[in-house]
Design an enzyme around this catalytic site. Structure first.
Site, PDB file in Angstrom:
ATOM      1  N   ARG A  85       0.856  -1.193   0.000  1.00  0.00           N
ATOM      2  CA  ARG A  85       0.000   0.000   0.000  1.00  0.00           C
ATOM      3  C   ARG A  85       0.891   1.242   0.000  1.00  0.00           C
ATOM      4  O   ARG A  85       1.704   1.428   0.908  1.00  0.00           O
ATOM      5  CB  ARG A  85      -0.891  -0.010   1.248  1.00  0.00           C
ATOM      6  CG  ARG A  85      -1.682   1.257   1.405  1.00  0.00           C
ATOM      7  CD  ARG A  85      -2.624   1.213   2.610  1.00  0.00           C
ATOM      8  NE  ARG A  85      -3.296   2.495   2.682  1.00  0.00           N
ATOM      9  CZ  ARG A  85      -3.257   3.317   3.734  1.00  0.00           C
ATOM     10  NH1 ARG A  85      -2.608   2.989   4.829  1.00  0.00           N
ATOM     11  NH2 ARG A  85      -3.869   4.477   3.673  1.00  0.00           N
ATOM     12  N   HIS A 129      -2.960  10.932   0.859  1.00  0.00           N
ATOM     13  CA  HIS A 129      -2.418  10.720   2.198  1.00  0.00           C
ATOM     14  C   HIS A 129      -1.790  12.032   2.644  1.00  0.00           C
ATOM     15  O   HIS A 129      -0.603  12.125   2.888  1.00  0.00           O
ATOM     16  CB  HIS A 129      -1.425   9.560   2.202  1.00  0.00           C
ATOM     17  CG  HIS A 129      -1.127   8.975   3.552  1.00  0.00           C
ATOM     18  ND1 HIS A 129      -1.262   7.624   3.839  1.00  0.00           N
ATOM     19  CD2 HIS A 129      -0.702   9.547   4.704  1.00  0.00           C
ATOM     20  CE1 HIS A 129      -0.910   7.395   5.095  1.00  0.00           C
ATOM     21  NE2 HIS A 129      -0.559   8.563   5.641  1.00  0.00           N
ATOM     22  N   GLU A 174      -7.362   8.344   6.325  1.00  0.00           N
ATOM     23  CA  GLU A 174      -7.612   9.008   7.605  1.00  0.00           C
ATOM     24  C   GLU A 174      -8.096  10.444   7.438  1.00  0.00           C
ATOM     25  O   GLU A 174      -7.414  11.394   7.859  1.00  0.00           O
ATOM     26  CB  GLU A 174      -6.342   8.978   8.472  1.00  0.00           C
ATOM     27  CG  GLU A 174      -5.823   7.570   8.739  1.00  0.00           C
ATOM     28  CD  GLU A 174      -4.630   7.543   9.676  1.00  0.00           C
ATOM     29  OE1 GLU A 174      -4.106   8.612  10.020  1.00  0.00           O
ATOM     30  OE2 GLU A 174      -4.215   6.432  10.058  1.00  0.00           O
ATOM     31  N   ASN A 303      -7.402   1.649  10.048  1.00  0.00           N
ATOM     32  CA  ASN A 303      -6.095   1.846  10.681  1.00  0.00           C
ATOM     33  C   ASN A 303      -6.306   1.840  12.183  1.00  0.00           C
ATOM     34  O   ASN A 303      -7.084   2.640  12.717  1.00  0.00           O
ATOM     35  CB  ASN A 303      -5.488   3.200  10.274  1.00  0.00           C
ATOM     36  CG  ASN A 303      -5.098   3.228   8.806  1.00  0.00           C
ATOM     37  OD1 ASN A 303      -5.197   2.214   8.111  1.00  0.00           O
ATOM     38  ND2 ASN A 303      -4.641   4.380   8.336  1.00  0.00           N
ATOM     39  N   TYR A 305      -4.277   1.628  16.003  1.00  0.00           N
ATOM     40  CA  TYR A 305      -3.023   1.661  16.752  1.00  0.00           C
ATOM     41  C   TYR A 305      -3.217   1.439  18.245  1.00  0.00           C
ATOM     42  O   TYR A 305      -2.421   0.777  18.886  1.00  0.00           O
ATOM     43  CB  TYR A 305      -2.312   3.002  16.536  1.00  0.00           C
ATOM     44  CG  TYR A 305      -1.739   3.121  15.144  1.00  0.00           C
ATOM     45  CD1 TYR A 305      -0.461   2.665  14.861  1.00  0.00           C
ATOM     46  CD2 TYR A 305      -2.495   3.640  14.104  1.00  0.00           C
ATOM     47  CE1 TYR A 305       0.064   2.727  13.586  1.00  0.00           C
ATOM     48  CE2 TYR A 305      -1.982   3.718  12.812  1.00  0.00           C
ATOM     49  CZ  TYR A 305      -0.702   3.249  12.569  1.00  0.00           C
ATOM     50  OH  TYR A 305      -0.188   3.305  11.303  1.00  0.00           O
ATOM     51  N   GLU A 379      -3.421  -0.189   8.192  1.00  0.00           N
ATOM     52  CA  GLU A 379      -2.247   0.219   8.974  1.00  0.00           C
ATOM     53  C   GLU A 379      -2.375  -0.348  10.372  1.00  0.00           C
ATOM     54  O   GLU A 379      -3.451  -0.300  10.968  1.00  0.00           O
ATOM     55  CB  GLU A 379      -2.139   1.746   9.126  1.00  0.00           C
ATOM     56  CG  GLU A 379      -1.700   2.485   7.915  1.00  0.00           C
ATOM     57  CD  GLU A 379      -1.592   3.993   8.165  1.00  0.00           C
ATOM     58  OE1 GLU A 379      -1.376   4.421   9.319  1.00  0.00           O
ATOM     59  OE2 GLU A 379      -1.740   4.731   7.181  1.00  0.00           O
TER      60      GLU A 379
HETATM   61  O1  IFM Z   1       2.493   7.643  10.144  1.00  0.00           O
HETATM   62  C1  IFM Z   1       1.122   7.673  10.298  1.00  0.00           C
HETATM   63  C2  IFM Z   1       0.417   7.482   8.977  1.00  0.00           C
HETATM   64  O2  IFM Z   1       0.791   8.431   8.059  1.00  0.00           O
HETATM   65  C3  IFM Z   1      -1.074   7.594   9.168  1.00  0.00           C
HETATM   66  N1  IFM Z   1      -1.523   6.727  10.206  1.00  0.00           N
HETATM   67  C4  IFM Z   1      -0.839   6.761  11.469  1.00  0.00           C
HETATM   68  C5  IFM Z   1       0.655   6.605  11.250  1.00  0.00           C
HETATM   69  C6  IFM Z   1       1.379   6.647  12.600  1.00  0.00           C
HETATM   70  O3  IFM Z   1       1.124   7.834  13.252  1.00  0.00           O
END
Ligand code: IFM
Length: 481
Positions: A85, A129, A174, A303, A305, A379
């Site tokens: 990606r 992006h 995002e 995405n 985290y 992500e």
């Molecule tokens: O690095 C970023 C990415 O560009 C978008 N999502 C979160 C990642 C980590 O912060």
């Protein structure tokens, strides 16, 4: 579904056609910001603004991927992933944002797509992006409707040039970050601090997605179209109704402002009410926009985290008494909440809590409340304070643990019937981490920024083995219940 689990050991198998990948983004890795006719983006401007980015870092050189593309493609081949990606930089393709198309910019991505195909790797292309052409920002950026219209023209140019080589298209990455961090908190380019602008940007980004979707379908036969959202699992710090309401506000801003229009064709009532006095705010919504935004998609990119626990700002003392560490403020004071840290829980170098179970509950919720479409985790990954040891190795065992726990959590969701079809690790390379510059390393490949030399980390080898075996040794984050 073949997610067979032999419970006599911890091995969990993924479905046979599971799509393993790695992800990057243009401004974070390419460098060469003035090469071959590329125009300036808002991130060039922002990163060159004193004080905007930690240590004054910028993406002028970044990983120099623009000149080292073949080496990076070889790394992907060594990793054994079936998909990559990447994002296309709008200012390489249409340097002024509107008007003339820059063939040299398209040629770069053509080489990238061909290079992937030559290595049997499927390109997954993100059209935006965050690197908006600066001339468009000068005319109002995402706060104005014209930017969504300009985006649609740009999308058609990319689709025509690369449509024969790319099947999977992601309209936006995002959009919450582009709107709320870009125009609301000012942490990201273009660095504005205005909630009314952020709200309008939120809508125009979704409109851009809605305008692009039929263009992709009409231009590329068989295109698979989706959008990538950054979503989280927001929990209240207690059962108190004020805290429950605070978690609902956080969820409304990050998750529902995007999921509801895309999958239900409407903005959430509580958020419309919350932002009703903002200008221009949601007054920019026109008849027919939501129908465009809610067009059927082929997949959702998620995405993930970190989870988040919050309380109402008036309840910080009670949260402290309950044993939490309470954040001193929030980037959006209008939401009237405080983030909580549970002592003893592991955190990444970004100070993000590690709790993989949040991924499982998020995925189950998406299935229950929004869509049964295929989901790709577009992500997931972590920054840690990596270093090259005296033997020349980066033993990033904390990243290995993070990935292992998150693949396990994803497997839990698949076993619960969620239609997760792929996973892209963030990120292939250490790169420019936006307002944190080069201080945060998310890569499974170490990049020595002064020389550009790449060094696969231990996590690269670990992920390569997971991909090759299509399995994970099941592990849970400490503190999971
Ligand atoms: O690095 C970023 C990415 O560009 C978008 N999502 C979160 C990642 C980590 O912060």
């Amino acid at each position: 579904m073949s997610t067979s689990s032999n419970h006599s050991d911890r091995t969990r198998h993924f479905p046979p056609d599971f799509l393993w990948g790695a992800a990057t983004a243009s401004y974070q890795i390419e460098g060469a910001t003035k090469a071959d006719g590329r125009g300036p983006s808002i991130w060039d401007t922002f990163s060159h603004t004193p004080g905007a980015v930690l240590n004054g870092d910028n993406g002028d050189i970044a990983c120099d991927h623009y000149h080292r593309m073949d080496e990076d493609l070889d790394l992907l081949a060594q990793l054994g992933v079936r998909a990559y990606r990447f994002s296309v930089a709008w200012p390489r393709v249409i340097p002024e944002g509107t008007g003339e198309v820059n063939q040299a910019g398209l040629d770069f991505y053509r080489r990238l797509v061909d290079g992937l195909r030559a290595r049997d790797i499927e390109p997954t292309l993100t059209l935006y992006h965050w690197d908006l052409p600066q001339p468009l920002e000068d005319r109002g950026g995402w706060v104005v409707r014209d930017t969504a219209e300009a985006y649609a023209v740009y999308v058609e140019a990319v689709a025509r040039a690369l449509g024969d080589g790319v099947e999977r298209w992601i309209t936006l990455n995002e959009p919450w970050c582009s709107s709320w961090l870009g125009y609301g908190s000012g942490h990201h380019a273009p660095g504005k601090h205005d909630i009314g602008m952020a709200t309008a940007a939120n809508h125009h980004l979704l409109l851009a997605h809605g305008l692009a979707t039929p263009i992709l379908r009409d231009t590329i036969r068989g295109a698979k179209v989706g959008i990538t959202l950054n979503l989280s699992d927001h929990r209240p710090g207690s059962d108190d109704e004020l805290d429950v309401a605070a978690a609902r506000r956080a969820d409304g801003n990050l998750n529902r402002l995007f999921l509801d229009p895309i999958f239900h064709g409407r903005y959430p009532e509580d958020m419309l009410e919350h932002y009703c006095n903002e200008s221009p705010g949601f007054s920019v919504v026109r008849e027919g926009d939501l129908e465009l935004i809610a067009q059927p998609l082929d997949f959702l990119g998620v995405n993930y985290y970190s989870p988040s626990t919050v309380v109402d700002e008036s309840r910080a003392t009670q949260a402290r008494m309950a044993g939490y560490i309470v954040a001193t403020g929030d980037q959006f004071p209008d939401l009237r909440l405080r983030g909580l840290e549970t002592p003893g829980r592991d955190r990444t170098a970004m100070d993000w809590e590690i709790q993989a179970a949040g991924l499982t509950s998020l995925l189950v919720r998406i299935r229950d409340e929004y869509t049964g479409l295929p989901i790709y985790i577009t992500e997931n990954g972590a920054a840690f304070n990596d270093y090259v040891d005296p033997n020349g190795h980066v033993l990033d065992l904390n990243r290995v643990a993070y990935l292992q726990e998150h693949l396990s959590a994803m497997h839990d969701a698949i076993a619960a019937g969620v239609n997760v079809q792929g996973y892209f690790v963030w990120s292939l390379l250490d790169n420019f981490e936006w307002a944190f510059g080069y201080s945060q390393r998310f890569g499974i490949v170490w990049v020595d920024f002064p020389t550009g030399v790449r060094l696969p980390k231990e996590s690269f080898r670990w992920y390569r083995d997971a991909v090759a075996s299509n399995t994970v040794q099941y592990a849970r984050s400490p503190g999971s219940h």
